[in-house]
Write a protein that holds these residues in place. Structure first.
Motif, PDB file in Angstrom:
ATOM      1  N   ALA A  87       0.759  38.389 -67.883  1.00  0.00           N
ATOM      2  CA  ALA A  87       1.512  39.056 -68.952  1.00  0.00           C
ATOM      3  C   ALA A  87       0.931  38.608 -70.101  1.00  0.00           C
ATOM      4  CB  ALA A  87       2.747  38.900 -68.815  1.00  0.00           C
ATOM      5  N   TRP A  88       0.375  37.309 -70.128  1.00  0.00           N
ATOM      6  CA  TRP A  88      -0.156  36.668 -71.658  1.00  0.00           C
ATOM      7  C   TRP A  88      -1.515  37.482 -72.024  1.00  0.00           C
ATOM      8  CZ3 TRP A  88      -4.881  34.397 -72.234  1.00  0.00           C
ATOM      9  CH2 TRP A  88      -5.668  34.153 -71.155  1.00  0.00           C
ATOM     10  N   THR A  89      -2.184  37.731 -71.075  1.00  0.00           N
ATOM     11  CA  THR A  89      -3.470  38.711 -71.599  1.00  0.00           C
ATOM     12  C   THR A  89      -3.167  39.674 -72.440  1.00  0.00           C
ATOM     13  OG1 THR A  89      -3.581  39.992 -69.352  1.00  0.00           O
ATOM     14  CG2 THR A  89      -4.595  37.697 -69.593  1.00  0.00           C
ATOM     15  N   SER A  90      -2.021  40.260 -72.473  1.00  0.00           N
ATOM     16  CA  SER A  90      -1.648  41.410 -73.244  1.00  0.00           C
ATOM     17  C   SER A  90      -1.458  40.930 -74.792  1.00  0.00           C
ATOM     18  CB  SER A  90      -0.498  42.253 -72.780  1.00  0.00           C
ATOM     19  OG  SER A  90       0.840  41.181 -72.793  1.00  0.00           O
ATOM     20  N   TRP A  91      -0.903  39.560 -74.752  1.00  0.00           N
ATOM     21  CA  TRP A  91      -1.210  39.216 -76.428  1.00  0.00           C
ATOM     22  C   TRP A  91      -2.612  38.699 -76.608  1.00  0.00           C
ATOM     23  CZ3 TRP A  91       3.140  39.280 -78.998  1.00  0.00           C
ATOM     24  CH2 TRP A  91       4.625  39.323 -78.245  1.00  0.00           C
ATOM     25  N   GLY A  92      -3.245  38.176 -75.672  1.00  0.00           N
ATOM     26  CA  GLY A  92      -4.531  37.450 -75.727  1.00  0.00           C
ATOM     27  C   GLY A  92      -5.435  38.784 -76.255  1.00  0.00           C
ATOM     28  N   GLN A  93      -5.307  39.957 -75.710  1.00  0.00           N
ATOM     29  CA  GLN A  93      -6.261  40.938 -76.178  1.00  0.00           C
ATOM     30  C   GLN A  93      -5.906  41.376 -77.794  1.00  0.00           C
ATOM     31  OE1 GLN A  93      -5.004  44.288 -73.283  1.00  0.00           O
ATOM     32  NE2 GLN A  93      -6.804  43.971 -72.374  1.00  0.00           N
ATOM     33  N   TRP A  94      -4.951  41.517 -78.253  1.00  0.00           N
ATOM     34  CA  TRP A  94      -4.612  41.714 -79.611  1.00  0.00           C
ATOM     35  C   TRP A  94      -5.205  40.604 -80.306  1.00  0.00           C
ATOM     36  CZ3 TRP A  94      -3.624  46.399 -81.241  1.00  0.00           C
ATOM     37  CH2 TRP A  94      -2.732  47.247 -80.268  1.00  0.00           C
ATOM     38  N   LEU A  95      -4.906  39.171 -79.993  1.00  0.00           N
ATOM     39  CA  LEU A  95      -5.347  38.149 -80.833  1.00  0.00           C
ATOM     40  C   LEU A  95      -6.937  38.286 -80.821  1.00  0.00           C
ATOM     41  CD1 LEU A  95      -4.729  35.607 -82.518  1.00  0.00           C
ATOM     42  CD2 LEU A  95      -4.496  34.454 -80.237  1.00  0.00           C
ATOM     43  N   ALA A  96      -7.327  38.306 -79.750  1.00  0.00           N
ATOM     44  CA  ALA A  96      -8.946  38.279 -79.571  1.00  0.00           C
ATOM     45  C   ALA A  96      -9.522  39.206 -80.360  1.00  0.00           C
ATOM     46  CB  ALA A  96      -9.270  38.451 -78.185  1.00  0.00           C
ATOM     47  N   LEU A  97      -8.914  40.513 -80.369  1.00  0.00           N
ATOM     48  CA  LEU A  97      -9.820  41.624 -81.391  1.00  0.00           C
ATOM     49  C   LEU A  97      -9.481  41.189 -82.700  1.00  0.00           C
ATOM     50  CD1 LEU A  97      -9.249  45.109 -79.469  1.00  0.00           C
ATOM     51  CD2 LEU A  97     -11.064  43.341 -79.213  1.00  0.00           C
ATOM     52  N   ILE A  98      -8.439  40.802 -83.042  1.00  0.00           N
ATOM     53  CA  ILE A  98      -8.119  40.377 -84.628  1.00  0.00           C
ATOM     54  C   ILE A  98      -8.822  39.412 -85.025  1.00  0.00           C
ATOM     55  CG2 ILE A  98      -6.043  39.780 -86.135  1.00  0.00           C
ATOM     56  CD1 ILE A  98      -4.306  41.403 -84.348  1.00  0.00           C
ATOM     57  N   THR A  99      -8.828  38.495 -84.313  1.00  0.00           N
ATOM     58  CA  THR A  99      -9.621  37.324 -84.817  1.00  0.00           C
ATOM     59  C   THR A  99     -11.262  37.567 -84.827  1.00  0.00           C
ATOM     60  OG1 THR A  99      -9.461  36.180 -82.705  1.00  0.00           O
ATOM     61  CG2 THR A  99      -7.857  35.666 -84.262  1.00  0.00           C
ATOM     62  N   MET A 100     -11.621  38.304 -83.845  1.00  0.00           N
ATOM     63  CA  MET A 100     -12.925  38.762 -83.812  1.00  0.00           C
ATOM     64  C   MET A 100     -13.466  39.669 -85.038  1.00  0.00           C
ATOM     65  SD  MET A 100     -15.245  40.772 -80.828  1.00  0.00           S
ATOM     66  CE  MET A 100     -14.081  42.450 -81.528  1.00  0.00           C
ATOM     67  N   THR A 101     -12.725  40.200 -85.188  1.00  0.00           N
ATOM     68  CA  THR A 101     -12.921  41.453 -86.164  1.00  0.00           C
ATOM     69  C   THR A 101     -12.736  40.718 -87.703  1.00  0.00           C
ATOM     70  OG1 THR A 101     -11.872  43.294 -84.954  1.00  0.00           O
ATOM     71  CG2 THR A 101     -12.226  43.559 -87.345  1.00  0.00           C
ATOM     72  N   LEU A 102     -11.758  39.680 -87.840  1.00  0.00           N
ATOM     73  CA  LEU A 102     -11.842  39.073 -88.985  1.00  0.00           C
ATOM     74  C   LEU A 102     -13.162  38.259 -89.377  1.00  0.00           C
ATOM     75  CD1 LEU A 102      -8.169  37.997 -89.268  1.00  0.00           C
ATOM     76  CD2 LEU A 102      -9.144  39.453 -90.798  1.00  0.00           C
ATOM     77  N   ASP A 103     -13.723  37.577 -88.258  1.00  0.00           N
ATOM     78  CA  ASP A 103     -14.724  36.907 -88.134  1.00  0.00           C
ATOM     79  C   ASP A 103     -15.914  37.521 -88.800  1.00  0.00           C
ATOM     80  OD1 ASP A 103     -16.392  34.335 -87.721  1.00  0.00           O
ATOM     81  OD2 ASP A 103     -16.948  35.364 -85.622  1.00  0.00           O
ATOM     82  N   HIS A 104     -16.032  38.778 -87.917  1.00  0.00           N
ATOM     83  CA  HIS A 104     -17.165  39.428 -88.411  1.00  0.00           C
ATOM     84  C   HIS A 104     -17.263  40.133 -89.718  1.00  0.00           C
ATOM     85  CE1 HIS A 104     -18.015  40.142 -83.774  1.00  0.00           C
ATOM     86  NE2 HIS A 104     -18.336  38.817 -84.087  1.00  0.00           N
ATOM     87  N   VAL A 105     -16.248  40.423 -90.203  1.00  0.00           N
ATOM     88  CA  VAL A 105     -15.943  40.973 -91.641  1.00  0.00           C
ATOM     89  C   VAL A 105     -16.309  39.820 -92.341  1.00  0.00           C
ATOM     90  CG1 VAL A 105     -14.426  41.914 -93.294  1.00  0.00           C
ATOM     91  CG2 VAL A 105     -14.070  42.889 -91.033  1.00  0.00           C
ATOM     92  N   ALA A 106     -15.660  38.766 -92.229  1.00  0.00           N
ATOM     93  CA  ALA A 106     -16.128  37.539 -93.275  1.00  0.00           C
ATOM     94  C   ALA A 106     -17.695  37.172 -93.164  1.00  0.00           C
ATOM     95  CB  ALA A 106     -15.133  36.365 -92.770  1.00  0.00           C
ATOM     96  N   ARG A 107     -18.147  37.361 -92.107  1.00  0.00           N
ATOM     97  CA  ARG A 107     -19.350  37.029 -91.979  1.00  0.00           C
ATOM     98  C   ARG A 107     -20.597  38.002 -92.398  1.00  0.00           C
ATOM     99  NH1 ARG A 107     -21.278  35.434 -85.785  1.00  0.00           N
ATOM    100  NH2 ARG A 107     -19.606  34.428 -85.903  1.00  0.00           N
ATOM    101  N   TYR A 108     -20.221  39.039 -92.221  1.00  0.00           N
ATOM    102  CA  TYR A 108     -21.312  40.063 -92.465  1.00  0.00           C
ATOM    103  C   TYR A 108     -20.952  41.023 -93.662  1.00  0.00           C
ATOM    104  CZ  TYR A 108     -22.471  39.055 -87.567  1.00  0.00           C
ATOM    105  OH  TYR A 108     -22.960  38.464 -86.733  1.00  0.00           O
ATOM    106  N   LEU A 109     -19.800  40.992 -94.153  1.00  0.00           N
ATOM    107  CA  LEU A 109     -19.381  42.119 -95.106  1.00  0.00           C
ATOM    108  C   LEU A 109     -18.804  41.370 -96.407  1.00  0.00           C
ATOM    109  CD1 LEU A 109     -17.464  45.089 -93.230  1.00  0.00           C
ATOM    110  CD2 LEU A 109     -19.941  44.912 -94.137  1.00  0.00           C
TER     111      LEU A 109
END
Length: 267
Positions: A17-39
């Motif tokens: 069940a924890w992976t349903s939370w992990g999916q949201w957290l992983a996508l959000i933190t990854m997207t923030l990282d890439h926006v901060a790094r590239y844009l």
């Protein structure tokens, strides 16, 4: 021991069940990282993201891939191939991101190749105990895996350390799940966690990034040690298509913005 009694003696499959939370957290933190790094420009004030929340995504992705490889798929190699198909789709927009390396394979290849190595490692004991793997074959396979790791480490994101994250996660999570209440079993489980914690600490340069990566790794290990039973499923389930498409899609959007502003790395 009969097959029925052997199956009864195995620990029950842990809650995912924890992976349903992990999916949201992983996508959000990854997207923030890439926006901060590239844009992001300096005016956005997002320089702190890369060394803090941006370091959550990769160990969390690796932990979930290892978890599913151990508990939620009958064929880890097929699962690894699916991950790398997503990587193939994402490779072109990923290649347009500004970076020092002339060519680099994206994180899906790091995760997929790591899962292949982890599946080999997870089956190793069983194959040796059954007599299906002699010493000569073991030495040959180990040499092949080591050579593949050495060569691939120069071409994938997060390099040699990144390739070790999924197999070491599988080693630690599997040992934590199988360990009983006996002292020696618990000691073996703790010992199996040391390689993954060491790799997590070596992966980044700044103290902040190291701390976040190690902390994320520790949380996944705590879940494997039993905390997963305390986690309810996320009230909002991520659509499967969104989970599969987000990685290549968000790179495509970033690449389109970079191309429109003349910042894409056209090599």
């Amino acid at each position: 021991m009969t097959q029925a009694s052997a199956a009864a003696s195995r620990p029950a499959r842990p809650s995912s069940a924890w992976t349903s939370w992990g999916q949201w957290l992983a996508l959000i933190t990854m997207t923030l990282d890439h926006v901060a790094r590239y844009l992001a420009t300096d005016a956005w004030g997002m320089g702190w993201v890369d060394s803090s929340v941006g370091r959550i995504a990769f160990p969390l992705f690796a932990g979930m891939v290892a978890w599913h490889g151990l508990f939620n798929t009958r064929d880890p190699l097929r699962y690894a191939r699916r991950v790398m198909v997503i990587g193939l789709v994402a490779q072109l927009p990923y290649h347009l991101m500004p970076r020092e390396a002339i060519f680099q394979l994206n994180i899906c290849f790091t995760l997929g190749l790591g899962l292949m190595a982890g599946a080999w490692l997870d089956r190793l004991t069983t194959r040796m105990e059954s007599g299906a793997l002699g010493q000569a074959r073991l030495a040959l396979e180990t040499l092949a895996i080591a050579a593949a790791w050495y060569v691939a480490g120069f071409w994938v994101e997060y390099g040699h350390e990144g390739l070790l994250l999924v197999p070491f996660f599988m080693l630690a999570i599997g040992q934590l799940h199988r360990s009983g209440d006996a002292f020696m079993a618990r000691l073996e489980a703790v010992s199996a966690c040391l390689p993954i914690l060491l790799i997590a600490g070596l992966m980044n340069s700044s103290d902040m990034a190291k701390s976040v990566t190690v902390a994320t790794t520790l949380v996944v290990l705590l879940l494997a040690a039993g905390a997963c039973r305390l986690m309810p499923p996320s009230p909002i389930t991520m659509p499967r298509r969104m989970w599969l498409a987000w990685y290549p899609a968000h790179f495509a959007v970033i690449a389109a913005i970079l191309l429109a502003t003349g910042q894409a790395a056209l090599r």
